[in-house]
Design a protein around this motif. Structure first.
Motif, PDB file in Angstrom:
ATOM      1  N   MET A 138       0.847  -1.179   0.000  1.00 54.49           N
ATOM      2  CA  MET A 138       0.000   0.000   0.000  1.00 54.49           C
ATOM      3  C   MET A 138       0.895   1.245   0.000  1.00 54.49           C
ATOM      4  O   MET A 138       1.783   1.378   0.839  1.00 54.49           O
ATOM      5  N   PRO A 139       0.669   2.186  -0.942  1.00 57.50           N
ATOM      6  CA  PRO A 139       1.517   3.385  -0.999  1.00 57.50           C
ATOM      7  C   PRO A 139       1.305   4.295   0.207  1.00 57.50           C
ATOM      8  O   PRO A 139       0.214   4.368   0.765  1.00 57.50           O
ATOM      9  N   MET A 140       2.369   4.973   0.577  1.00 58.75           N
ATOM     10  CA  MET A 140       2.308   5.902   1.705  1.00 58.75           C
ATOM     11  C   MET A 140       1.629   7.205   1.272  1.00 58.75           C
ATOM     12  O   MET A 140       1.874   7.702   0.183  1.00 58.75           O
ATOM     13  N   THR A 141       0.764   7.718   2.121  1.00 66.24           N
ATOM     14  CA  THR A 141       0.091   8.982   1.836  1.00 66.24           C
ATOM     15  C   THR A 141       1.046  10.132   2.117  1.00 66.24           C
ATOM     16  O   THR A 141       1.659  10.197   3.177  1.00 66.24           O
ATOM     17  N   VAL A 142       1.162  11.049   1.161  1.00 66.17           N
ATOM     18  CA  VAL A 142       2.026  12.214   1.308  1.00 66.17           C
ATOM     19  C   VAL A 142       1.143  13.424   1.575  1.00 66.17           C
ATOM     20  O   VAL A 142       0.312  13.793   0.739  1.00 66.17           O
ATOM     21  N   TRP A 143       1.298  14.016   2.752  1.00 62.94           N
ATOM     22  CA  TRP A 143       0.523  15.197   3.136  1.00 62.94           C
ATOM     23  C   TRP A 143       1.332  16.444   2.824  1.00 62.94           C
ATOM     24  O   TRP A 143       2.533  16.486   3.058  1.00 62.94           O
ATOM     25  N   ARG A 144       0.643  17.463   2.305  1.00 60.84           N
ATOM     26  CA  ARG A 144       1.310  18.720   1.938  1.00 60.84           C
ATOM     27  C   ARG A 144       0.536  19.905   2.496  1.00 60.84           C
ATOM     28  O   ARG A 144      -0.679  19.843   2.631  1.00 60.84           O
ATOM     29  N   LYS A 145       1.272  20.973   2.800  1.00 60.48           N
ATOM     30  CA  LYS A 145       0.620  22.227   3.179  1.00 60.48           C
ATOM     31  C   LYS A 145       1.234  23.353   2.365  1.00 60.48           C
ATOM     32  O   LYS A 145       2.385  23.273   1.935  1.00 60.48           O
ATOM     33  N   SER A 146       0.455  24.372   2.151  1.00 56.86           N
ATOM     34  CA  SER A 146       0.904  25.496   1.344  1.00 56.86           C
ATOM     35  C   SER A 146       2.028  26.245   2.043  1.00 56.86           C
ATOM     36  O   SER A 146       1.975  26.495   3.250  1.00 56.86           O
TER      37      SER A 146
END
Length: 65
Positions: free
Chosen positions: A1-9
């Protein structure tokens, strides 16, 4: 299962650089979470609804008076 990449502006930086919403591209949705509580609740909305939200924000329709 791919890892979720979280981003913020980069434009959402505050003095503590933590108070903002983070987003993640999911297979069929966009994930949203509070950056101050990364282990806390998350929501997922359809990509089209997220695009609509961004367009609404860009038009200033949600600006405080």
């Amino acid at each position: 299962m791919p890892m979720t990449v979280w981003r913020k502006s980069s434009k959402s930086a505050t003095s503590d650089n933590t108070s903002c919403v983070e987003v993640a591209a999911l297979p069929y949705n966009i994930g949203l979470r509070d950056s101050t509580d990364p282990q806390g609740p998350k929501i997922a909305i359809p990509s089209a609804a997220f695009r609509d939200l961004l367009d609404t924000v860009k038009r200033g329709e949600l600006d405080m008076p």
